[in-house]
Write a protein that holds these residues in place. Sequence first.
Motif, mmCIF file in Angstrom:
data_model
loop_
_atom_site.group_PDB
_atom_site.id
_atom_site.type_symbol
_atom_site.label_atom_id
_atom_site.label_comp_id
_atom_site.label_asym_id
_atom_site.label_seq_id
_atom_site.Cartn_x
_atom_site.Cartn_y
_atom_site.Cartn_z
ATOM 1 N N PHE A 1 0.854 -1.180 0.000
ATOM 2 C CA PHE A 1 0.000 0.000 0.000
ATOM 3 C C PHE A 1 0.888 1.227 0.000
ATOM 4 O O PHE A 1 2.091 1.134 0.234
ATOM 5 C CB PHE A 1 -0.964 0.002 1.203
ATOM 6 N N ASP A 2 0.300 2.366 -0.309
ATOM 7 C CA ASP A 2 1.023 3.633 -0.361
ATOM 8 C C ASP A 2 2.242 3.525 -1.286
ATOM 9 O O ASP A 2 3.355 3.887 -0.914
ATOM 10 C CB ASP A 2 1.426 4.062 1.054
ATOM 11 N N VAL A 3 2.022 3.029 -2.491
ATOM 12 C CA VAL A 3 3.105 2.819 -3.458
ATOM 13 C C VAL A 3 3.324 4.098 -4.259
ATOM 14 O O VAL A 3 2.374 4.706 -4.749
ATOM 15 C CB VAL A 3 2.773 1.648 -4.406
ATOM 16 N N ILE A 4 4.602 4.506 -4.357
ATOM 17 C CA ILE A 4 4.964 5.648 -5.196
ATOM 18 C C ILE A 4 6.134 5.238 -6.085
ATOM 19 O O ILE A 4 6.805 4.233 -5.822
ATOM 20 C CB ILE A 4 5.341 6.906 -4.370
ATOM 21 N N ARG A 5 6.341 6.010 -7.124
ATOM 22 C CA ARG A 5 7.447 5.739 -8.037
ATOM 23 C C ARG A 5 8.388 6.937 -8.048
ATOM 24 O O ARG A 5 7.947 8.073 -8.215
ATOM 25 C CB ARG A 5 6.900 5.471 -9.426
ATOM 26 N N GLY B 1 7.127 1.075 -1.593
ATOM 27 C CA GLY B 1 5.834 0.652 -1.071
ATOM 28 C C GLY B 1 5.947 0.186 0.365
ATOM 29 O O GLY B 1 7.026 -0.152 0.848
ATOM 30 N N SER B 2 4.813 0.162 1.056
ATOM 31 C CA SER B 2 4.753 -0.289 2.443
ATOM 32 C C SER B 2 3.958 -1.585 2.516
ATOM 33 O O SER B 2 3.079 -1.816 1.686
ATOM 34 C CB SER B 2 4.074 0.767 3.308
ATOM 35 N N PHE B 3 4.269 -2.417 3.495
ATOM 36 C CA PHE B 3 3.549 -3.669 3.694
ATOM 37 C C PHE B 3 3.639 -4.075 5.151
ATOM 38 O O PHE B 3 4.476 -3.574 5.899
ATOM 39 C CB PHE B 3 4.109 -4.773 2.790
ATOM 40 N N ASN B 4 2.759 -4.957 5.566
ATOM 41 C CA ASN B 4 2.793 -5.509 6.925
ATOM 42 C C ASN B 4 3.407 -6.901 6.849
ATOM 43 O O ASN B 4 2.948 -7.745 6.080
ATOM 44 C CB ASN B 4 1.384 -5.587 7.507
ATOM 45 N N GLN C 1 4.248 -5.951 11.790
ATOM 46 C CA GLN C 1 4.975 -4.694 11.727
ATOM 47 C C GLN C 1 4.838 -4.095 10.330
ATOM 48 O O GLN C 1 4.799 -4.820 9.342
ATOM 49 C CB GLN C 1 6.466 -4.914 12.006
ATOM 50 N N THR C 2 4.790 -2.787 10.249
ATOM 51 C CA THR C 2 4.777 -2.121 8.951
ATOM 52 C C THR C 2 6.215 -1.927 8.506
ATOM 53 O O THR C 2 7.030 -1.365 9.237
ATOM 54 C CB THR C 2 4.059 -0.764 9.031
ATOM 55 N N ARG C 3 6.543 -2.430 7.337
ATOM 56 C CA ARG C 3 7.880 -2.308 6.756
ATOM 57 C C ARG C 3 7.766 -1.577 5.433
ATOM 58 O O ARG C 3 6.687 -1.488 4.856
ATOM 59 C CB ARG C 3 8.506 -3.687 6.535
ATOM 60 N N HIS C 4 8.888 -1.066 4.937
ATOM 61 C CA HIS C 4 8.903 -0.273 3.712
ATOM 62 C C HIS C 4 10.005 -0.806 2.808
ATOM 63 O O HIS C 4 11.098 -1.127 3.271
ATOM 64 C CB HIS C 4 9.136 1.195 4.048
ATOM 65 N N SER D 1 16.973 -3.894 -4.492
ATOM 66 C CA SER D 1 15.833 -3.805 -3.584
ATOM 67 C C SER D 1 16.347 -3.720 -2.151
ATOM 68 O O SER D 1 17.365 -4.313 -1.816
ATOM 69 C CB SER D 1 14.893 -5.001 -3.736
ATOM 70 N N THR D 2 15.659 -2.927 -1.346
ATOM 71 C CA THR D 2 16.019 -2.778 0.061
ATOM 72 C C THR D 2 14.759 -2.760 0.905
ATOM 73 O O THR D 2 13.684 -2.411 0.421
ATOM 74 C CB THR D 2 16.793 -1.465 0.311
ATOM 75 N N GLU D 3 14.902 -3.152 2.156
ATOM 76 C CA GLU D 3 13.783 -3.118 3.099
ATOM 77 C C GLU D 3 14.198 -2.283 4.296
ATOM 78 O O GLU D 3 15.318 -2.424 4.801
ATOM 79 C CB GLU D 3 13.435 -4.533 3.545
ATOM 80 N N HIS D 4 13.307 -1.399 4.729
ATOM 81 C CA HIS D 4 13.624 -0.462 5.799
ATOM 82 C C HIS D 4 12.514 -0.437 6.842
ATOM 83 O O HIS D 4 11.377 -0.805 6.565
ATOM 84 C CB HIS D 4 13.797 0.950 5.235
ATOM 85 N N GLY D 5 12.862 0.057 8.025
ATOM 86 C CA GLY D 5 11.904 0.179 9.106
ATOM 87 C C GLY D 5 11.091 1.454 9.052
ATOM 88 O O GLY D 5 10.028 1.535 9.655
#
Length: 62
Positions: free
Chosen positions: A8-12, A19-22, A27-30, A42-46
Amino acid sequence: MARPNRFFDVIRIGPVEVGSFNNSRGQTRHTAACTAPKCGFSTEHGNRSAAELSARTHRCPA
């Protein structure tokens, strides 16, 4: 049964989508991922700002 990831809340930002996901722990991750062929970035952040900064500073080698 596990739920599939829903972004959700996907931007380019350029070729990178943020994008964000649970996750499975609730937990919500980005994440930031480059959509260019053969790039593989690709990276994943808090937090969201770190994911957007990662997308803005990505220099695609492809």
